[in-house]
Design an enzyme around this catalytic site. Structure first.
Site, mmCIF file in Angstrom:
data_model
loop_
_atom_site.group_PDB
_atom_site.id
_atom_site.type_symbol
_atom_site.label_atom_id
_atom_site.label_comp_id
_atom_site.label_asym_id
_atom_site.label_seq_id
_atom_site.Cartn_x
_atom_site.Cartn_y
_atom_site.Cartn_z
ATOM 1 N N ASP A 1 6.557 27.184 42.690
ATOM 2 C CA ASP A 1 7.718 26.862 43.351
ATOM 3 C C ASP A 1 7.560 25.483 43.749
ATOM 4 O O ASP A 1 6.587 24.809 43.848
ATOM 5 C CB ASP A 1 7.758 27.691 44.625
ATOM 6 C CG ASP A 1 9.459 27.617 45.244
ATOM 7 O OD1 ASP A 1 10.094 27.053 44.494
ATOM 8 O OD2 ASP A 1 9.569 27.875 46.352
ATOM 9 N N LEU B 1 -7.865 34.691 27.437
ATOM 10 C CA LEU B 1 -6.879 34.639 28.639
ATOM 11 C C LEU B 1 -5.552 35.426 28.101
ATOM 12 O O LEU B 1 -5.306 35.142 27.142
ATOM 13 C CB LEU B 1 -6.751 33.430 29.342
ATOM 14 C CG LEU B 1 -5.533 33.256 30.231
ATOM 15 C CD1 LEU B 1 -5.815 33.984 31.501
ATOM 16 C CD2 LEU B 1 -4.995 31.695 30.519
ATOM 17 N N HIS C 1 11.373 20.166 36.595
ATOM 18 C CA HIS C 1 10.716 21.303 35.943
ATOM 19 C C HIS C 1 10.135 21.015 34.690
ATOM 20 O O HIS C 1 8.973 21.724 34.027
ATOM 21 C CB HIS C 1 11.992 22.306 35.214
ATOM 22 C CG HIS C 1 12.760 22.823 36.220
ATOM 23 N ND1 HIS C 1 12.528 23.672 37.346
ATOM 24 C CD2 HIS C 1 13.968 22.825 36.603
ATOM 25 C CE1 HIS C 1 13.245 23.932 38.285
ATOM 26 N NE2 HIS C 1 14.346 23.455 37.848
HETATM 27 C C1 IPE Z 1 10.831 32.065 43.124
HETATM 28 O O1 IPE Z 1 11.166 30.738 43.515
HETATM 29 C C2 IPE Z 1 11.014 32.107 41.498
HETATM 30 C C3 IPE Z 1 10.304 31.575 40.792
HETATM 31 C C4 IPE Z 1 9.142 30.345 40.936
HETATM 32 C C5 IPE Z 1 10.514 31.444 39.236
HETATM 33 P P1 IPE Z 1 12.634 30.545 44.105
HETATM 34 O O2 IPE Z 1 12.884 28.853 44.323
HETATM 35 O O3 IPE Z 1 13.789 31.051 43.124
HETATM 36 O O4 IPE Z 1 12.499 31.420 45.432
HETATM 37 P P2 IPE Z 1 13.382 31.283 46.676
HETATM 38 O O5 IPE Z 1 14.663 31.305 46.276
HETATM 39 O O6 IPE Z 1 13.018 30.036 47.597
HETATM 40 O O7 IPE Z 1 13.184 32.734 47.604
HETATM 41 C C1 IPE Z 2 10.458 26.355 40.717
HETATM 42 O O1 IPE Z 2 10.963 25.255 41.415
HETATM 43 C C2 IPE Z 2 10.911 26.859 39.397
HETATM 44 C C3 IPE Z 2 11.973 27.840 39.402
HETATM 45 C C4 IPE Z 2 12.341 28.643 40.255
HETATM 46 C C5 IPE Z 2 12.654 28.031 37.921
HETATM 47 P P1 IPE Z 2 12.434 25.379 42.135
HETATM 48 O O2 IPE Z 2 13.271 24.915 41.200
HETATM 49 O O3 IPE Z 2 12.773 26.624 42.875
HETATM 50 O O4 IPE Z 2 12.068 23.938 43.322
HETATM 51 P P2 IPE Z 2 12.596 24.090 44.682
HETATM 52 O O5 IPE Z 2 12.198 25.216 45.408
HETATM 53 O O6 IPE Z 2 14.158 23.940 44.599
HETATM 54 O O7 IPE Z 2 11.672 22.768 45.009
HETATM 55 MG MG MG Z 3 12.353 27.297 44.612
#
Ligand code: IPE
Ligand code: IPE
Ligand code: MG
Length: 250
Positions: free
Chosen positions: A30, A141, A47
């Site tokens: 995240d 792995l 990303h």
């Molecule tokens: C969790 O992250 C999903 C992934 C890392 C793919 P999100 O950014 O979607 O989670 P929330 O919305 O903060 O709970």
């Molecule tokens: C995690 O990073 C990747 C996915 C959920 C695809 P985020 O896109 O959720 O990044 P934040 O939480 O907005 O910083």
């Molecule tokens: Mg996120």
């Protein structure tokens, strides 16, 4: 001719020096969006940087002798994001798989995926299926990508299959146990995660591996996923070694 240096030039920590790594590591990756925002960049750049971190961490897991690495790449709830971001994410996935396949082969990594994969864009499905097939006999792995995944959807799918077994007379409700359910999970072939890492500081599971994380050690770091590297992984594993896992005992 000059002599070859006798010390490694790479200052990265020696991950093999860590005792007994976790068998199965799960990661909620995240913070990509915040990483990009901090730099005034579009979210997709976060990303892209996140994909690079996946590469680094996968490599570190190979060095460490970790058997399974499950990474949360796209949740069933992530469809709520703008279509432009979602499409860019799947484009990135396709590109990532194509770019990483030679390295996965070289490192003996077996690629797997969990989630409602048939709902993914067709190009992403094809790229994924191809890489899964090509790496299927690798014995190092196991890298599991959780894509269009959520723990509740997984339980829904597993329970539906159990209901089908009951309806077809293959299973009597009186003999049903949690083992039957476990055998219908996407993850049935693998042990439950020993350690869960979540980056970017959120203290929640966001619908990840709800069944499997029952006795997993949790580690949350404020680092944003694109900034997470080998040294951070080593720190998480050192913390894991300080934990006492009691499983309800004393
Ligand atoms: C969790 O992250 C999903 C992934 C890392 C793919 P999100 O950014 O979607 O989670 P929330 O919305 O903060 O709970
Ligand atoms: C995690 O990073 C990747 C996915 C959920 C695809 P985020 O896109 O959720 O990044 P934040 O939480 O907005 O910083
Ligand atoms: Mg996120």
């Amino acid at each position: 001719m000059t002599a070859q240096p006798t010390v490694p030039l790479d200052p990265a920590p020696d991950l093999r020096a860590t005792p007994g790594p976790p068998r199965h590591l799960a990661i909620i990756m995240d913070g990509n969006g915040r990483w990009a925002k901090e730099r005034g960049l579009p979210r997709i750049r976060g990303h892209q940087a996140g994909a690079h971190a996946v590469r680094m961490v996968t490599e570190a897991c190979c060095e460490l002798g970790i058997e399974y690495l499950t990474v949360y790449a796209f949740s069933t709830e992530n469809w709520k994001r703008p279509a432009e971001e979602v499409m860019a994410l799947f484009g990135l996935l396709e590109h990532f798989i194509a770019a990483e396949l030679p390295t996965l082969m070289e490192n003996n990594v077996q690629l797997q995926a969990i989630g409602r994969l048939r709902e993914l864009p067709i190009n992403a499905q094809c790229a994924l299926e191809d890489a899964i097939r090509k790496t299927s006999t690798n014995t190092g792995l196991t890298l599991v990508l959780a894509l269009n995944y959520s723990g509740r959807a997984e339980l829904e799918d597993a329970i539906r299959e159990v209901c089908q077994d009951v309806a077809a007379g293959r299973l009597l409700p009186e003999v049903f146990t949690q083992e039957h359910l476990r055998n219908h999970l996407y993850t049935r072939a693998w042990p439950d995660p020993d350690l869960l890492i979540r980056t970017s500081g959120e203290m929640r599971l966001s619908n990840f591996l709800l069944w499997q994380l029952s006795y997993t050690e949790l580690y949350v770091t404020p680092k944003l996923w694109p900034d997470f590297g080998k040294a951070d992984l080593l720190e998480a594993i050192q913390e894991f070694h300080r934990r006492q896992r009691r499983y309800g005992g004393i």
